[in-house]
Design a protein around this motif. Sequence first.
Motif, PDB file in Angstrom:
ATOM      1  N   VAL A 207       7.513 -13.372  -5.866  1.00  0.00           N
ATOM      2  CA  VAL A 207       8.948 -13.154  -6.091  1.00  0.00           C
ATOM      3  C   VAL A 207       9.564 -12.299  -4.988  1.00  0.00           C
ATOM      4  N   VAL A 208       8.797 -11.347  -4.463  1.00  0.00           N
ATOM      5  CA  VAL A 208       9.345 -10.417  -3.484  1.00  0.00           C
ATOM      6  C   VAL A 208       8.475 -10.402  -2.240  1.00  0.00           C
ATOM      7  N   LEU A 209       9.129 -10.478  -1.094  1.00  0.00           N
ATOM      8  CA  LEU A 209       8.441 -10.289   0.185  1.00  0.00           C
ATOM      9  C   LEU A 209       9.039  -9.055   0.853  1.00  0.00           C
ATOM     10  N   ASP A 210       8.234  -7.989   0.943  1.00  0.00           N
ATOM     11  CA  ASP A 210       8.730  -6.726   1.489  1.00  0.00           C
ATOM     12  C   ASP A 210       8.224  -6.513   2.908  1.00  0.00           C
ATOM     13  N   ASP A 211       9.096  -6.007   3.754  1.00  0.00           N
ATOM     14  CA  ASP A 211       8.746  -5.647   5.129  1.00  0.00           C
ATOM     15  C   ASP A 211       9.187  -4.203   5.315  1.00  0.00           C
ATOM     16  N   ILE A 212       8.202  -3.296   5.334  1.00  0.00           N
ATOM     17  CA  ILE A 212       8.492  -1.869   5.233  1.00  0.00           C
ATOM     18  C   ILE A 212       8.133  -1.146   6.522  1.00  0.00           C
ATOM     19  N   TRP A 213       9.064  -0.351   7.024  1.00  0.00           N
ATOM     20  CA  TRP A 213       8.826   0.414   8.262  1.00  0.00           C
ATOM     21  C   TRP A 213       8.902   1.899   7.975  1.00  0.00           C
ATOM     22  N   LEU A 214       7.868   2.619   8.433  1.00  0.00           N
ATOM     23  CA  LEU A 214       7.782   4.057   8.181  1.00  0.00           C
ATOM     24  C   LEU A 214       7.509   4.781   9.498  1.00  0.00           C
ATOM     25  N   PRO A 215       8.026   5.997   9.662  1.00  0.00           N
ATOM     26  CA  PRO A 215       7.708   6.758  10.882  1.00  0.00           C
ATOM     27  C   PRO A 215       6.207   7.053  10.908  1.00  0.00           C
ATOM     28  N   ALA A 216       5.529   6.654  11.981  1.00  0.00           N
ATOM     29  CA  ALA A 216       4.076   6.826  12.043  1.00  0.00           C
ATOM     30  C   ALA A 216       3.682   8.297  11.979  1.00  0.00           C
ATOM     31  N   ALA A 217       4.521   9.150  12.518  1.00  0.00           N
ATOM     32  CA  ALA A 217       4.191  10.574  12.557  1.00  0.00           C
ATOM     33  C   ALA A 217       4.023  11.152  11.154  1.00  0.00           C
ATOM     34  N   LEU A 218       4.757  10.623  10.193  1.00  0.00           N
ATOM     35  CA  LEU A 218       4.696  11.154   8.837  1.00  0.00           C
ATOM     36  C   LEU A 218       3.620  10.486   7.988  1.00  0.00           C
ATOM     37  N   PHE A 219       3.171   9.313   8.416  1.00  0.00           N
ATOM     38  CA  PHE A 219       2.246   8.556   7.566  1.00  0.00           C
ATOM     39  C   PHE A 219       0.942   8.241   8.299  1.00  0.00           C
ATOM     40  N   LYS A 220       0.387   9.258   8.933  1.00  0.00           N
ATOM     41  CA  LYS A 220      -0.899   9.089   9.633  1.00  0.00           C
ATOM     42  C   LYS A 220      -1.988   8.723   8.624  1.00  0.00           C
ATOM     43  N   GLY A 221      -2.726   7.693   8.925  1.00  0.00           N
ATOM     44  CA  GLY A 221      -3.854   7.339   8.066  1.00  0.00           C
ATOM     45  C   GLY A 221      -3.500   6.389   6.941  1.00  0.00           C
ATOM     46  N   LEU A 222      -2.286   5.861   6.962  1.00  0.00           N
ATOM     47  CA  LEU A 222      -1.912   4.878   5.938  1.00  0.00           C
ATOM     48  C   LEU A 222      -2.518   3.525   6.310  1.00  0.00           C
ATOM     49  N   THR A 223      -3.337   2.983   5.419  1.00  0.00           N
ATOM     50  CA  THR A 223      -3.991   1.700   5.673  1.00  0.00           C
ATOM     51  C   THR A 223      -3.768   0.762   4.492  1.00  0.00           C
ATOM     52  N   ALA A 224      -3.991  -0.528   4.771  1.00  0.00           N
ATOM     53  CA  ALA A 224      -3.845  -1.519   3.712  1.00  0.00           C
ATOM     54  C   ALA A 224      -4.788  -1.214   2.553  1.00  0.00           C
ATOM     55  N   GLU A 225      -5.980  -0.738   2.911  1.00  0.00           N
ATOM     56  CA  GLU A 225      -6.963  -0.440   1.868  1.00  0.00           C
ATOM     57  C   GLU A 225      -6.472   0.682   0.966  1.00  0.00           C
ATOM     58  N   ARG A 226      -5.931   1.708   1.597  1.00  0.00           N
ATOM     59  CA  ARG A 226      -5.442   2.844   0.822  1.00  0.00           C
ATOM     60  C   ARG A 226      -4.290   2.415  -0.080  1.00  0.00           C
ATOM     61  N   LEU A 227      -3.457   1.541   0.425  1.00  0.00           N
ATOM     62  CA  LEU A 227      -2.348   1.031  -0.375  1.00  0.00           C
ATOM     63  C   LEU A 227      -2.877   0.217  -1.548  1.00  0.00           C
ATOM     64  N   SER A 228      -3.893  -0.608  -1.272  1.00  0.00           N
ATOM     65  CA  SER A 228      -4.434  -1.452  -2.341  1.00  0.00           C
ATOM     66  C   SER A 228      -5.130  -0.609  -3.407  1.00  0.00           C
ATOM     67  N   ASP A 229      -5.863   0.408  -2.953  1.00  0.00           N
ATOM     68  CA  ASP A 229      -6.631   1.210  -3.902  1.00  0.00           C
ATOM     69  C   ASP A 229      -5.735   1.991  -4.848  1.00  0.00           C
ATOM     70  N   TYR A 230      -4.590   2.435  -4.339  1.00  0.00           N
ATOM     71  CA  TYR A 230      -3.730   3.294  -5.158  1.00  0.00           C
ATOM     72  C   TYR A 230      -3.098   2.511  -6.300  1.00  0.00           C
ATOM     73  N   GLN A 231      -3.295   3.018  -7.490  1.00  0.00           N
ATOM     74  CA  GLN A 231      -2.636   2.406  -8.651  1.00  0.00           C
ATOM     75  C   GLN A 231      -1.329   3.152  -8.902  1.00  0.00           C
ATOM     76  N   GLY A 232      -0.271   2.426  -9.162  1.00  0.00           N
ATOM     77  CA  GLY A 232       1.014   3.081  -9.390  1.00  0.00           C
ATOM     78  C   GLY A 232       1.956   2.803  -8.241  1.00  0.00           C
ATOM     79  N   PRO A 233       3.168   3.307  -8.347  1.00  0.00           N
ATOM     80  CA  PRO A 233       4.212   2.978  -7.371  1.00  0.00           C
ATOM     81  C   PRO A 233       3.907   3.544  -5.996  1.00  0.00           C
ATOM     82  N   MET A 234       4.302   2.818  -4.973  1.00  0.00           N
ATOM     83  CA  MET A 234       4.061   3.215  -3.593  1.00  0.00           C
ATOM     84  C   MET A 234       4.658   4.592  -3.298  1.00  0.00           C
ATOM     85  N   TYR A 235       5.830   4.866  -3.857  1.00  0.00           N
ATOM     86  CA  TYR A 235       6.457   6.162  -3.604  1.00  0.00           C
ATOM     87  C   TYR A 235       5.627   7.299  -4.205  1.00  0.00           C
TER      88      TYR A 235
END
Lengths: 262, 262
Positions: free
Chosen positions: A161-189
């Motif tokens: 239903v939704v295709l998201d394309d998200i851009w974040l400042p790299a300086a603030l989100f060091k170490g953000l990976t697809a795996e970490r996103l997948s592992d986390y349960q709950g809202p991205m915020y």
Amino acid sequence: MPSVPPPANTAAAAASLGAAEASAGPAFSPLYRQIKALMTASLQQGEWRPGEAIPSETDLAARFKVSQGTVRKAIDELAADNLLVRRQGKGTFVATHAEEKVQFRFLRLMPDSGEPGGMERRFIDCRRQRPPPDLARALHLRANDSAVRVRRVLSFRGTPVVLDDIWLPAALFKGLTAERLSDYQGPMYGLFESEFGVRMIRAEEKICAVAADAASAALLLLPPGAALLSVERLSMTYGDKPVELRRGLYNTAAHHYRNELN
Amino acid sequence: MPSVPPPANTAAAAASLGAAEASAGPAFSPLYRQIKALMTASLQQGEWRPGEAIPSETDLAARFKVSQGTVRKAIDELAADNLLVRRQGKGTFVATHAEEKVQFRFLRLMPDSGEPGGMERRFIDCRRQRPPPDLARALHLRANDSAVRVRRVLSFRGTPVVLDDIWLPAALFKGLTAERLSDYQGPMYGLFESEFGVRMIRAEEKICAVAADAASAALLLLPPGAALLSVERLSMTYGDKPVELRRGLYNTAAHHYRNELN
DNA sequence: ACGCATTTGTTCGTATGTATT
DNA sequence: TAATACATACGAACAAATGCG
């Protein structure tokens, strides 16, 4: 006749503090607003963390040397801004995106019938990338700053239903990976808040209708040219600093974007 | 030691008023909320008309036999609900759709660049018509009630951008004609308010992306199948009574729907 | 199960500041 | 300048909700 107690002393304090109006500043700020600013600083600096209780109104009044009612008014505004949550008998807590209720604040897509219900997430990719000039400008990035780009698909009962394309400042989100996103349960915020110390406070959205390009259509299992809702969101943290630019494409065949006008 | 003055007497009043909690009601309502309800009734019944000043806080306190601070808290909430507008030194006024600032509250379509600026209106038709069942249900109309249907095009610098299809309960809008709509300068909700005594308080919108059908495309000077924003708005007056159902089709080639998430 | 302490919520009263007419 | 109206700030007391012993 009881001797009337002397007039409150804090008017003087307000005057002296408020006297920072010499130059072309905001002229004058009432005492409770100055307290609000001090409390916002405590939130921003992490003295009070998301989900935790802040000191009681009485304690804060003592700390800031003002009456309890003045602290109360400052908290009232912070609660109205959704930075704090009051709970009678328990205390006042720092708002968090990890809570159930809060999620509906940034999640406006509803199924045409049935309950909002959670959607399945699938992350397509998550990589460091140089942002296009317009995105860099929107995120207040400098010439050489890079960004983290996350793309994902949200599905409702198996249907994308939704295709998201998200851009974040790299300086603030060091170490953000697809795996970490997948592992986390709950809202991205919630993840951003607990793992990267970045709390989304406010956002502005620009909504358009667009025709699906070939790539988007394929990911959403739609014919090219299908009408899609384009939702461009700029999210801000403390101090109205932009920290996320998100472009979402919504298939509104069985869903709609819900908005309340007050 | 000065004799402490006796405790305030109005707690008793609150208890007695709040004691309307016998059956399955909302249990208990604080005094300021009861005052708020009384004031809302005065607004609804037209005792205080849009644009006019309501009595001062002191007068209202005397009228309701409560303290000025309690009236103030009631007004605070009514102002937060956009039913009243406070103006320091002048008084508290009944909100009106005829004002400049208020218009942006229900007008969310913005040009991608440049100022919001007013758009030219052209009314296609305005006639009494039997509403389809789903519309009738949304407007809480009974089986035989009819509706007024208004269709119009809004243009921005000569280019049509919005096609509105508006349904209103005929019983509330007797005598509404295309001519009257055309003659009135200013927002439509201003006309409804001053000429028909119907004030829009709140609205819910459902937003989708759709492909333009032949008729809509022709009116918006677009090729059939072009992607359009569909905005379905249900507007409510006092007591959350629905009084307007509006379906708008927006050409978002050079405009967007703007929303703030707080 | 009961009561007590803590914390926010409500209400009053009073005094003073700021804006408008 | 004076009168009026809303805005700010203080203090006090009690109510309601919560959690703990």
